[in-house]
Write an enzyme that holds these catalytic residues in place. Structure first.
Site, PDB file in Angstrom:
ATOM      1  N   ASP A 191       0.882  -1.174   0.000  1.00  0.00           N
ATOM      2  CA  ASP A 191       0.000   0.000   0.000  1.00  0.00           C
ATOM      3  C   ASP A 191       0.919   1.224   0.000  1.00  0.00           C
ATOM      4  O   ASP A 191       2.129   1.101   0.202  1.00  0.00           O
ATOM      5  CB  ASP A 191      -0.878  -0.020   1.266  1.00  0.00           C
ATOM      6  CG  ASP A 191      -2.107   0.887   1.171  1.00  0.00           C
ATOM      7  OD1 ASP A 191      -2.057   1.884   0.414  1.00  0.00           O
ATOM      8  OD2 ASP A 191      -3.092   0.615   1.872  1.00  0.00           O
ATOM      9  N   HIS A 192       0.339   2.389  -0.244  1.00  0.00           N
ATOM     10  CA  HIS A 192       1.117   3.629  -0.138  1.00  0.00           C
ATOM     11  C   HIS A 192       1.262   3.998   1.338  1.00  0.00           C
ATOM     12  O   HIS A 192       0.255   4.341   1.959  1.00  0.00           O
ATOM     13  CB  HIS A 192       0.392   4.779  -0.841  1.00  0.00           C
ATOM     14  CG  HIS A 192       0.256   4.612  -2.320  1.00  0.00           C
ATOM     15  ND1 HIS A 192      -0.955   4.675  -2.976  1.00  0.00           N
ATOM     16  CD2 HIS A 192       1.186   4.409  -3.283  1.00  0.00           C
ATOM     17  CE1 HIS A 192      -0.768   4.521  -4.282  1.00  0.00           C
ATOM     18  NE2 HIS A 192       0.517   4.353  -4.494  1.00  0.00           N
ATOM     19  N   TYR A 228      -4.908   3.770   2.370  1.00  0.00           N
ATOM     20  CA  TYR A 228      -6.086   2.898   2.190  1.00  0.00           C
ATOM     21  C   TYR A 228      -6.154   2.342   0.773  1.00  0.00           C
ATOM     22  O   TYR A 228      -7.221   2.257   0.181  1.00  0.00           O
ATOM     23  CB  TYR A 228      -7.390   3.641   2.533  1.00  0.00           C
ATOM     24  CG  TYR A 228      -7.397   4.358   3.857  1.00  0.00           C
ATOM     25  CD1 TYR A 228      -6.766   3.802   4.967  1.00  0.00           C
ATOM     26  CD2 TYR A 228      -8.050   5.578   4.019  1.00  0.00           C
ATOM     27  CE1 TYR A 228      -6.778   4.448   6.198  1.00  0.00           C
ATOM     28  CE2 TYR A 228      -8.067   6.231   5.240  1.00  0.00           C
ATOM     29  CZ  TYR A 228      -7.423   5.667   6.321  1.00  0.00           C
ATOM     30  OH  TYR A 228      -7.442   6.315   7.543  1.00  0.00           O
ATOM     31  N   HIS A 229      -4.979   1.968   0.234  1.00  0.00           N
ATOM     32  CA  HIS A 229      -4.918   1.438  -1.128  1.00  0.00           C
ATOM     33  C   HIS A 229      -4.267   0.052  -1.158  1.00  0.00           C
ATOM     34  O   HIS A 229      -3.291  -0.151  -1.891  1.00  0.00           O
ATOM     35  CB  HIS A 229      -4.086   2.379  -2.021  1.00  0.00           C
ATOM     36  CG  HIS A 229      -4.591   3.778  -2.119  1.00  0.00           C
ATOM     37  ND1 HIS A 229      -3.771   4.857  -2.401  1.00  0.00           N
ATOM     38  CD2 HIS A 229      -5.840   4.285  -1.992  1.00  0.00           C
ATOM     39  CE1 HIS A 229      -4.492   5.971  -2.441  1.00  0.00           C
ATOM     40  NE2 HIS A 229      -5.746   5.646  -2.187  1.00  0.00           N
ATOM     41  N   PRO A 230      -4.743  -0.919  -0.395  1.00  0.00           N
ATOM     42  CA  PRO A 230      -4.063  -2.228  -0.447  1.00  0.00           C
ATOM     43  C   PRO A 230      -4.212  -2.880  -1.818  1.00  0.00           C
ATOM     44  O   PRO A 230      -5.276  -2.821  -2.432  1.00  0.00           O
ATOM     45  CB  PRO A 230      -4.810  -3.050   0.624  1.00  0.00           C
ATOM     46  CG  PRO A 230      -6.149  -2.417   0.740  1.00  0.00           C
ATOM     47  CD  PRO A 230      -5.930  -0.951   0.472  1.00  0.00           C
TER      48      PRO A 230
END
Ligand SMILES: Cc1cc2nc3c(=O)[nH]c(=O)nc-3n(C[C@H](O)[C@H](O)[C@H](O)COP(=O)(O)OP(=O)(O)OC[C@H]3O[C@@H](n4cnc5c(N)ncnc54)[C@H](O)[C@@H]3O)c2cc1C
Length: 496
Positions: free
Chosen positions: A268-269, A433-435
């Site tokens: 993720d980021h 919140y970018h898995p």
């Protein structure tokens, strides 16, 4: 015994990608979309500011990560939408395709930029992303940075700043459920909500049934598409006996197909930010009228504070300032965000973060004795932390250069040498919140083929953020929809 209802295709998960899959398969046979959550008919979903109340609600899966080794064992929150529209019904609606060479770098046949660009155009014809209508005036100041002579929308292709584009229509959320799912329903696609999938049933190596936590099941005649997201899709596969053989044996799950790659490559980021007091929205007497009128302004004029998705703009820049290639992204939130624990605190101000565009750290999602372990292994690669330290330092300079009026309240100007900034990041870092990445597509032993089939199994595809071999350089909603849109085309061509 009555036979279970059968559909040609069953799509698991009505999220950003799953809705696009459903639309693309709508006239290819009978299609059912099964979703664990409920409907998206709630005022907080359509109203952009509503997301602050959706996070942590029953419409959020509210996952927690495993203790993060590099963060001193801290666990981080992983919100994921649980309703029609999935995470796209809870997100900030920021719209970025990513960088063209993100896709070229994947080196997956059929997924270069030239392959995916037409699909982005088709998705955007339905989502119609556009600049936010009434951003806070200070967000526009970011567009004059980096030598820009005219205001632009930021892009991860080069250093840039300003107001972002969003998938809103007439000031309201316009999600994949609006753009894809409801039109698909009108064409006969069945949507079943409140149906949580436990596992899949196989006939040898052919996926046949979708089994729910309530003990019921559905039968798929031509295929099953996993679109349960980067957490949900690998979890379902592992629970079905598809994954690393030793882990499955340890949990007493009968092996269907050994593949060490299922659940690996989770990333993720990583992001951490600065809190400012000063210009911006917040709880203050001088803003009392604006807040009091905000419900009416939103209802009748589609503007006002409640029409803000909180993130209104931001920047892409090179953390070290050494060249013009962005290495970090900033989300700029023109709201005072309290850092002392309580959600509602008096004050005005803003928040700006630094997220690594192309993180190197990789973790894994696994089944363990304690249940599903979601371990990002965040900042385990020192290069990610170095970028964040440099990024925080340059962010401070850029905020000043933009002429935005604010005083850094947290961590504050005293935290200014590398060691102190590093400690601050380790104590406060989360993700954007970018898995992604847990069912990586690729050649060789990648768990998913370039045609999105689960390797070594029949009638089973994956279409969601989990197939990304490496995260795109910006927010992941548009790429997830692009993947869903293309998946339907591939499945139509490849299904028996
Ligand atoms: C709070 C938040 C803010 C974000 N902000 C942005 C943003 O501004 N811009 C952006 O580009 N991206 C943003 N993202 C990320 C973006 O929304 C996601 O990358 C994208 O939605 C992922 O799409 P997906 O289809 O892979 O998964 P999802 O959209 O999460 O869909 C998965 C669906 O599957 C369902 N599901 C899961 N497990 C099961 C099961 N066992 N049985 C049945 N159904 C199941 C879920 O309920 C969900 O509906 C944000 C995400 C969050 C959570």
């Amino acid at each position: 015994m009555a036979s279970a209802p059968a559909y040609d295709f069953i799509v698991i998960g009505a999220g950003s990608a799953g809705c696009a899959v459903a639309a693309g398969l709508a006239d290819a046979g009978s299609v059912a979309v099964v979703e664990a959550g409920g409907s998206d008919a709630h005022p907080f979903i359509k109203m952009p500011f509503g997301l602050i109340w959706l996070m942590g609600s029953k419409r959020d899966w509210r996952f927690k990560s495993a203790p993060q080794a590099a963060l001193g064992g801290r666990q981080i929150n992983i919100p994921r939408g649980k309703m029609l529209g999935g995470s796209g019904s809870i997100n900030s609606m920021v719209w970025f395709r990513g960088r063209a060479d993100d896709f070229d770098n994947w080196q997956v046949p059929g997924w270069a930029w030239s392959d995916v660009e037409p699909a982005f155009q088709e998705v955007e014809a339905r989502l119609t992303p556009s600049e936010m209508r009434n951003p806070h005036p200070m967000v526009r100041k970011l567009s004059r940075l980096f030598g820009a002579n005219t205001p632009t929308n930021p892009t991860p292709e080069r250093e840039s700043g300003g107001v972002f584009r969003f998938n809103m229509r007439n000031g309201r959320r316009w999600s994949a459920a609006d753009a894809f799912l409801r039109p698909a329903q009108a064409k006969g696609v069945t949507v079943l909500t409140g149906r949580e999938v436990q596992r899949l049933g196989f006939d040898g190596h052919t996926a046949r049934t979708v089994n729910f936590t309530d003990g019921t099941h559905l039968t798929a005649k031509r295929g099953i598409v996993l679109s349960a997201g980067a957490i949900g899709s690998p979890t379902i596969l592992l629970q079905s006996g598809v994954g690393p053989a030793a882990d499955l044996a340890a949990q007493g799950i009968a092996l269907v197909k050994d593949n060490a790659g299922i659940g690996a490559n989770l990333h993720d980021h990583p992001g951490a930010g600065l809190h400012f007091t000063g210009e911006g929205y917040g709880i203050a007497l001088k803003q009392a009228a604006a807040w009091a009128l905000s419900p009416l302004n939103f209802l009748f004029r589609r503007n006002g504070i409640l029409s803000s998705p909180t993130v209104e703009g931001g920047m892409f820049f090179n953390a070290h300032g050494t060249d013009a290639t962005p290495t970090v992204q900033t989300h700029f939130i023109p709201f005072f965000m309290n850092w002392k624990g309580s959600r509602y605190a008096p004050g005005t101000g803003f928040f700006a973060d630094v997220c690594v565009c192309r993180p190197k750290s990789r973790g894994a999602l696994r089944l363990t004795d304690q249940g599903v372990s979601i371990d990002f292994n965040l900042l385990s690669d020192p290069a990610d932390l170095d970028l964040m330290v440099a990024g925080i330092k340059r962010l401070r300079t850029l905020i000043k250069e933009a002429g935005i009026n604010g005083t850094e309240g947290h961590p504050g100007p005293d935290i200014n040498d590398d060691a102190a900034i590093r400690d601050y990041i380790l104590a406060h870092c989360g993700t954007a919140y970018h898995p992604v990445g847990t069912l990586r597509m690729g050649q060789g032993d990648a768990p998913v083929t370039p045609r999105l089939a689960v390797r070594g199994l029949q009638n089973l595809w994956v279409a969601d953020a989990s197939v990304m071999p490496a995260i795109t350089s910006a927010n992941t909603n548009a790429p997830s929809m692009m993947i869903g849109h293309r998946a339907a085309q591939m499945i139509r061509a490849d299904a028996a």
